[in-house]
Motif scaffolding. Structure first.
Motif, PDB file in Angstrom:
ATOM      1  N   TYR A 105       0.624  -0.933   0.091  1.00 56.42           N
ATOM      2  CA  TYR A 105       0.025  -0.096   0.031  1.00 56.42           C
ATOM      3  C   TYR A 105       0.936   1.442   0.038  1.00 56.42           C
ATOM      4  CZ  TYR A 105      -3.768   3.135   0.769  1.00 56.42           C
ATOM      5  OH  TYR A 105      -4.846   4.033   0.910  1.00 56.42           O
ATOM      6  N   ILE A 106       1.795   1.310   0.894  1.00 53.67           N
ATOM      7  CA  ILE A 106       2.775   2.531   0.790  1.00 53.67           C
ATOM      8  C   ILE A 106       3.320   2.511  -0.339  1.00 53.67           C
ATOM      9  CG2 ILE A 106       4.998   3.518   1.991  1.00 53.67           C
ATOM     10  CD1 ILE A 106       4.001   1.942   4.612  1.00 53.67           C
ATOM     11  N   LEU A 107       3.817   1.678  -0.997  1.00 50.64           N
ATOM     12  CA  LEU A 107       4.638   1.835  -2.236  1.00 50.64           C
ATOM     13  C   LEU A 107       3.712   2.460  -3.482  1.00 50.64           C
ATOM     14  CD1 LEU A 107       6.710  -1.669  -2.435  1.00 50.64           C
ATOM     15  CD2 LEU A 107       7.659   0.626  -2.695  1.00 50.64           C
ATOM     16  N   ALA A 108       2.357   1.900  -3.420  1.00 51.12           N
ATOM     17  CA  ALA A 108       1.600   2.284  -4.487  1.00 51.12           C
ATOM     18  C   ALA A 108       0.883   3.933  -4.033  1.00 51.12           C
ATOM     19  CB  ALA A 108       0.352   1.307  -4.389  1.00 51.12           C
ATOM     20  N   LEU A 137      -7.877  -6.524  -0.318  1.00 55.40           N
ATOM     21  CA  LEU A 137      -8.483  -6.239  -1.684  1.00 55.40           C
ATOM     22  C   LEU A 137      -8.288  -4.953  -2.122  1.00 55.40           C
ATOM     23  CD1 LEU A 137     -11.552  -8.562  -1.241  1.00 55.40           C
ATOM     24  CD2 LEU A 137      -9.441  -8.887  -3.129  1.00 55.40           C
ATOM     25  N   ASP A 138      -8.381  -3.878  -1.159  1.00 57.58           N
ATOM     26  CA  ASP A 138      -8.261  -2.617  -1.351  1.00 57.58           C
ATOM     27  C   ASP A 138      -7.116  -2.166  -1.731  1.00 57.58           C
ATOM     28  OD1 ASP A 138      -9.425   0.214  -1.155  1.00 57.58           O
ATOM     29  OD2 ASP A 138      -8.100   0.449   0.356  1.00 57.58           O
ATOM     30  N   THR A 139      -6.041  -2.684  -1.312  1.00 56.46           N
ATOM     31  CA  THR A 139      -4.640  -2.437  -1.736  1.00 56.46           C
ATOM     32  C   THR A 139      -4.549  -2.759  -3.014  1.00 56.46           C
ATOM     33  OG1 THR A 139      -3.802  -2.578   0.638  1.00 56.46           O
ATOM     34  CG2 THR A 139      -2.161  -2.915  -1.413  1.00 56.46           C
ATOM     35  N   LEU A 140      -5.069  -3.825  -3.494  1.00 55.39           N
ATOM     36  CA  LEU A 140      -5.017  -4.304  -4.973  1.00 55.39           C
ATOM     37  C   LEU A 140      -5.583  -3.152  -5.724  1.00 55.39           C
ATOM     38  CD1 LEU A 140      -4.168  -6.412  -6.976  1.00 55.39           C
ATOM     39  CD2 LEU A 140      -6.182  -7.576  -6.389  1.00 55.39           C
ATOM     40  N   LEU A 179      -6.075  -0.085  -5.222  1.00 52.00           N
ATOM     41  CA  LEU A 179      -5.117   1.155  -5.419  1.00 52.00           C
ATOM     42  C   LEU A 179      -4.018   0.780  -6.393  1.00 52.00           C
ATOM     43  CD1 LEU A 179      -4.359   3.888  -4.567  1.00 52.00           C
ATOM     44  CD2 LEU A 179      -3.051   2.946  -2.717  1.00 52.00           C
ATOM     45  N   ILE A 180      -3.565  -0.520  -6.388  1.00 51.73           N
ATOM     46  CA  ILE A 180      -2.467  -0.752  -7.111  1.00 51.73           C
ATOM     47  C   ILE A 180      -3.035  -0.608  -8.761  1.00 51.73           C
ATOM     48  CG2 ILE A 180      -0.810  -2.748  -7.964  1.00 51.73           C
ATOM     49  CD1 ILE A 180      -0.724  -3.251  -5.165  1.00 51.73           C
ATOM     50  N   CYS A 181      -4.295  -1.269  -8.688  1.00 47.99           N
ATOM     51  CA  CYS A 181      -4.856  -1.134 -10.385  1.00 47.99           C
ATOM     52  C   CYS A 181      -4.831   0.079 -10.614  1.00 47.99           C
ATOM     53  CB  CYS A 181      -6.071  -1.894 -10.176  1.00 47.99           C
ATOM     54  SG  CYS A 181      -5.924  -3.716  -9.996  1.00 47.99           S
ATOM     55  N   ILE A 182      -5.332   1.050  -9.869  1.00 48.29           N
ATOM     56  CA  ILE A 182      -5.687   2.638 -10.102  1.00 48.29           C
ATOM     57  C   ILE A 182      -4.116   3.013 -10.616  1.00 48.29           C
ATOM     58  CG2 ILE A 182      -5.987   4.688  -9.133  1.00 48.29           C
ATOM     59  CD1 ILE A 182      -7.990   3.332  -7.238  1.00 48.29           C
ATOM     60  N   LYS A 183      -3.157   2.915  -9.786  1.00 47.52           N
ATOM     61  CA  LYS A 183      -2.069   3.361 -10.195  1.00 47.52           C
ATOM     62  C   LYS A 183      -1.332   3.010 -11.473  1.00 47.52           C
ATOM     63  CE  LYS A 183      -1.733   6.177  -6.458  1.00 47.52           C
ATOM     64  NZ  LYS A 183      -0.767   7.295  -6.284  1.00 47.52           N
TER      65      LYS A 183
END
Length: 174
Positions: A66-69, A96-99, A101-105
């Motif tokens: 999460y921090i990386l994203a 799942l929320d972290t995933l 965010l990664i998809c958004i980024k």
């Protein structure tokens, strides 16, 4: 930490770290407080130290991802960490929320919308999940839907830091 007294929490954890520098509970707590106070680089170091000892700690994997994203770090690493965490706890909402965010980024708004819609359906009063859904919708040009999600997120009493993010995105959509 839970009372919001981050400076005292950091001071106590620094002392605990001197006594037990590799203790998983100390590293985990320290990383959480560091992240909560915006010391993301330090939090990443603490999470990496924790993962040296507990390479399958789903929450350390997730929090580092999460921090990386969130800080525009290495999205490839973030995705790898997130997937490893999700293999252990595939239905955990925070993972799942972290995933999402990664998809958004990574420019994958359709995947992020699907994940975030499922999360907001199950957790309708979580402003973070709504914010990530709104980000995804905005990336797809669905501004009205994004505004609606952001307004709902604001009504769910987000933390101050997320309230600023929500308000910032909302202002950008007007």
């Amino acid at each position: 930490y839970r009372k919001g007294d981050y400076s005292t929490a950091l001071r106590v954890l620094e002392e605990a770290g001197k006594l037990a520098p590799t203790h998983p509970a100390v590293l985990s707590s320290f990383a959480q407080v560091q992240a909560a106070t915006g010391r993301f680089g330090d939090a990443m170091v603490s999470y990496r130290k924790l993962l040296e000892q507990q390479p399958n700690n789903a929450f350390a994997l997730n929090n580092l991802a999460y921090i990386l994203a969130d800080t525009d770090g290495d999205l490839g690493e973030a995705l790898t960490l997130s997937q490893k965490a999700l293999r252990q706890q595939p239905q955990h909402p925070s993972l799942l929320d972290t995933l999402a965010l990664i998809c958004i980024k990574k420019g994958m708004p359709d995947s992020a919308i699907q994940i975030s819609r499922n999360l907001t359906g199950k957790h309708p009063r979580n402003p973070v999940y709504r914010y990530h859904l709104a980000m995804s919708l905005a990336n797809k040009g669905r501004r009205e839907e994004a505004r609606t999600e952001l307004e709902r997120a604001l009504s769910d009493q987000p933390s101050q830091s997320f309230e600023r993010k929500i308000s910032g995105l909302l202002a950008g959509l007007k």
